[in-house]
Structures are given as structure tokens and as C-alpha cells.
Design an enzyme around this catalytic site. Structure first.
Site, PDB file in Angstrom:
ATOM      1  N   ALA A  35       0.767  -1.057  -0.141  1.00 41.73           N
ATOM      2  CA  ALA A  35      -0.035  -0.004   0.083  1.00 41.73           C
ATOM      3  C   ALA A  35       0.822   1.401   0.029  1.00 41.73           C
ATOM      4  O   ALA A  35       2.092   0.991   0.268  1.00 41.73           O
ATOM      5  CB  ALA A  35      -1.110   0.049   1.156  1.00 41.73           C
ATOM      6  N   LYS A  36       0.430   2.346  -0.364  1.00 48.33           N
ATOM      7  CA  LYS A  36       1.059   3.692  -0.149  1.00 48.33           C
ATOM      8  C   LYS A  36      -0.138   4.895  -0.080  1.00 48.33           C
ATOM      9  O   LYS A  36      -1.328   4.712  -0.493  1.00 48.33           O
ATOM     10  CB  LYS A  36       1.800   3.758  -1.528  1.00 48.33           C
ATOM     11  CG  LYS A  36       3.089   4.864  -1.199  1.00 48.33           C
ATOM     12  CD  LYS A  36       4.134   4.095  -0.365  1.00 48.33           C
ATOM     13  CE  LYS A  36       5.376   4.707  -0.155  1.00 48.33           C
ATOM     14  NZ  LYS A  36       6.401   3.932   0.429  1.00 48.33           N
ATOM     15  N   GLY A  37       0.365   5.697   0.558  1.00 50.10           N
ATOM     16  CA  GLY A  37      -0.435   7.037   0.781  1.00 50.10           C
ATOM     17  C   GLY A  37       0.039   8.260   0.736  1.00 50.10           C
ATOM     18  O   GLY A  37       1.513   8.370   0.760  1.00 50.10           O
TER      19      GLY A  37
ATOM     20  N   ASP B 115       7.331   7.992   5.471  1.00 50.20           N
ATOM     21  CA  ASP B 115       7.639   8.167   4.079  1.00 50.20           C
ATOM     22  C   ASP B 115       8.393   9.609   3.869  1.00 50.20           C
ATOM     23  O   ASP B 115       8.593  10.357   4.941  1.00 50.20           O
ATOM     24  CB  ASP B 115       6.749   7.774   2.922  1.00 50.20           C
ATOM     25  CG  ASP B 115       7.336   7.517   1.666  1.00 50.20           C
ATOM     26  OD1 ASP B 115       7.625   8.455   0.896  1.00 50.20           O
ATOM     27  OD2 ASP B 115       7.467   6.371   1.266  1.00 50.20           O
TER      28      ASP B 115
END
Length: 428
Positions: free
Chosen positions: A108-110, A149
Site C-alpha cells: 500500500a502507499k498513501g 515516508d
């Protein structure tokens, strides 16, 4: 949209490599399409009241690429350049990164479109809490586990954990990793990605029979990953001859004193600008230096077909995600440059994030030597497996890493789908 832009779209670069590996594995079209596309793409809009009393709106994203191997896992970045294509690519890379190292997570990433440098700590807390509320049904220790991140760190992860816990009426430490130690964070997490890059760099040097004490390295990027990569390699005897950050690039053929540079960086408002003991060079020239190891640890697509032919390094270790565009792969291969791909090279971060998640879930706290030893074992195993598969299929380490990851995810996905389609019988 021009073909040039498409080629340098990070999601397209991921798809290009995916398709080569999928062809080798002979994946059928339906499964191929399923693994290319995210399971979920969420766009959220929210507003906060700024310190000056004005109300500002923000847009954020969370992309769940795949959960076949376990809960989705991936960072949250705060940056003005955040966009859905980038987040989709980063989410997919997280799926392959976990798979190739054997970590039981999906990808996943946001991200939130904002410049964290333009906001006070109070405003950043409000932004983080509002984003968490908007995604409260998505996050969860067994569902989707965020991490820091670009533009985020332990503070943001602590606010996320606290807001999520408040919404559920109890402390839930395992909902996020990369927290401060006092909030349930893990020893070794801050330096994990850089330590992993250094471990992989040393394994690559050994593969080419180059002794660390005789090796030279250039590192693009002096944020968390670049700084710690430089420090750990310096401590192993590698001569770091060039470093850069967004402000400046420096070269010293006799080697840069990395502990001294880190001290300067910390005292100089987190920038290497003006460092006195090296010669300033152009940012783009750092990539073209004649060194044993080049570590692009800054951003995507810094090596493309335009400059790949001028690269003189013997080894490229991808500290950043996607620093080599897919149109440069064949050029580097033809030059006999060993490229260790991002989904292996910078997997130290997700590995120690997994350790943090485990410690939180088990209510344990591990010692730093346990963490570092487990990290080294996992990365060494991943490195050996990638190179064994590369030889077996006569492909580059990058494609070998994709073959390993795709095979693992595809097989698990297929088993799950068969189970879901099977008739359910009730006992009388």
C-alpha cells in the site's frame, strides 16, 4: 500525453518490468490484470483550521495494491508532487518488496498534497489526524498498516496511532510503524532502510570480488536513506567520494569524512549546502562518476535512456524507489552494470517495520542486535535467491526479483480465489 512522459511515469516503469516477468511465468491474462491493478484507490478531501484562523482544504490518497500475502503495508508521504500514479506505483512496489523478502505483508502507499515545511507542528498534527479520520475504516493492524515516508516521521505516526486509538476506544499500537520508541516504536527502525542498502551494497561488492576497503561510492540524496547508507558503508571502509542533497552536490576523490559531514548537516539545518571539505559539482554529474557503487537514494527516474549510456559505476544500488526508469534497463545491462533493484535493495525499511508490527502485536521489545541480525539474515537470503533465479532464467536481477515476487503473490492469490469460489457447506 507524449510517449516520453509515459515512459517516465513510475507506474508505467513498474508495469514494464511486471510484464517481462509475467511473460516468463506465463501468467494468464485475468490474473495478470488483477495483479497490475490496485485492490482499492481511495481519494479523501478534508480541511483544517490553520494557525492564522484560515481554513485550508487538502487532498490525500491511500492505494491498497494487494493483500494476498497479508495486511497491506506502506508509507505516507507529504509532498506537493504527490499524485495518484506515483502512489499506485509505490503501492505496487511495496507488494513486490514484501514478497521478494518473504515478509507477510501486502502493498500500500498513501500521500497528502502539501508542503510540510510550510506548516507548523500544530497544523501537521491536524492534517494527520484529519487524514486518519477519513481513512479510519481502511487502516488497522490486520488490514492496512501505514509507515513514514517522504515528509513524515515518528511524530506523524504517533498522531495517527493516537487518533486511530481514540476512534476505537483503546490503544492500538500495531496500526502503524515508524513510531517513537515511547509510543511502541522499534529499535533500529530509523536507520533500517539505509542499513539494508549498505548490507546489499556489500553483498554486491562481494559478488564482483571487490573488497570494501578498495571500493568507492557516490550517493545521491542525503536524507534518511542516503545518510545512513553513507555512514554504514564508511564504517565498513568504503570510500564515499561524492554525496548530494537537494541543495548541493560534493566530490572529494580522497573520500568524504561522513561522520564530520553528518555533524555539519545536523548543525546546518539538515542540509549539506556549503560543506567546506569537498568540491561542489553539478547534481547530474554525481551520477556519472567513475565509482564502484552508485546509490541513487533521492527520487524516481533520475537514470533514464538520456544519461544511462554515460553511467560509469560498476554497481547501482537502488536506495530510492524507481530511480532507474524502465527505458534505461537494457542500456545498463549492455554496459554490464550490476543493478540491484529497489524491491530488494531498500527493503530494510519494510523488514524492520514488520519487526515493529510483530513486537507490538506480541507485546514484546527486541534488542538491537536481534533486530540487526534478523535484518541481515533476511536480506542475505533475498539477495542469494534473486541471483540464483537470475542465473536460472538468464535475466537481470531486477527481472529475477519480479519473477520471485509475482510467483509468490500469484500463487497465493489463486489459492485464495479458489477457496472463495468453493461451495460452502453447513453442518447439520
Amino acid at each position: 500525453m507524449s510517449s516520453e512522459i509515459i515512459k517516465h511515469n513510475p507506474f508505467q516503469s513498474m508495469i514494464d518490468r511486471f510484464n517481462i516477468a509475467a511473460d516468463i511465468l506465463k501468467l494468464d491474462d485475468s490474473l495478470r490484470q488483477k495483479l497490475q491493478r490496485p485492490e482499492k484507490q481511495i481519494t479523501v478531501n478534508f480541511s483544517i483550521t490553520l494557525d492564522n484562523g484560515n481554513v485550508q482544504n487538502f487532498e490525500g490518497y491511500r492505494v491498497i495494491h494487494n493483500t494476498a500475502l497479508g495486511p497491506s503495508k506502506g508509507g505516507i508521504r507529504y509532498d506537493t508532487a504527490v499524485n495518484l500514479d506515483e502512489v499506485k506505483a509505490l503501492a505496487a512496489w511495496m507488494t513486490w518488496k514484501s514478497a521478494v523478502t518473504g515478509i507477510p505483508f501486502g502493498g500500500a502507499k498513501g500521500g497528502i498534497i502539501c508542503d510540510p515545511r510550510n506548516h507548523s507542528k500544530t497544523e501537521l498534527e491536524k492534517i494527520t489526524r484529519a487524514y486518519t479520520k477519513a481513512l479510519a475504516d481502511i487502516f488497522g493492524p490486520e488490514k492496512d498498516v501505514p509507515a513514514p515516508d517522504m515528509g513524515t516521521g515518528p511524530d506523524e505516526m504517533g498522531w495517527l496511532m493516537d487518533e486511530f486509538s481514540l476512534l476505537h476506544g483503546r490503544p492500538i499500537h500495531a496500526v502503524v510503524t515508524g513510531k517513537h520508541l515511547h509510543s511502541g516504536g522499534s529499535l533500529g527502525r530509523v536507520e533500517a532502510t539505509g542499513r539494508g542498502v549498505s548490507i546489499i551494497s556489500l553483498l554486491a561488492l562481494e559478488k564482483l570480488k571487490i573488497r570494501p576497503a578498495r571500493a568507492t561510492a557516490a550517493i545521491q540524496g542525503f536524507g534518511n536513506v542516503g545518510l545512513h547508507s553513507a555512514l554504514f558503508l564508511y564504517e565498513k571502509g568504503v570510500k564515499i567520494v561524492a554525496v548530494s542533497d537537494v541543495s548541493e552536490a560534493f566530490y572529494n576523490p580522497n573520500g568524504i569524512n561522513i561522520p564530520e559531514l553528518i555533524l555539519y548537516y545536523n548543525l546546518n539545518n539538515k542540509t549539506i549546502k556549503g560543506y567546506p571539505n569537498s568540491v561542489a559539482i553539478k547534481h547530474e554529474d554525481l551520477l556519472l562518476l567513475e565509482v564502484d557503487v552508485l546509490i541513487p537514494a533521492a527520487k524516481e527516474d533520475v537514470i533514464t535512456q538520456k544519461n544511462a549510456g554515460d553511467i560509469q559505476a560498476r554497481i547501482i544500488i537502488e536506495g530510492a524507489n524507481g530511480p532507474v526508469a524502465s527505458d534505461a534497463d537494457q542500456i545498463l545491462h549492455d554496459k554490464n552494470i550490476l543493478v540491484v533493484p529497489d524491491i530488494l535493495a531498500n527493503a530494510g525499511g519494510v523488514t524492520v517495520s514488520y519487526f515493529e508490527w510483530l513486537q507490538n502485536s506480541l507485546l514484546e521489545s527486541w534488542r538491537i542486535h536481534q533486530i540487526n541480525k534478523r535484518l541481515e539474515d533476511i536480506l542475505e537470503k533475498g539477495f542469494d535467491t534473486v541471483f540464483r533465479v537470475a542465473v536460472k532464467h538468464n535475466v537481470t536481477p531486477r527481472i529475477a526479483a519480479y519473477i520471485i515476487a509475482l510467483k509468490k503473490v500469484a500463487e497465493t492469490q489463486s489459492v485464495k480465489e479458489v477457496a472463495l469460489e468453493a461451495p460452502q457447506y453447513k453442518q447439520n
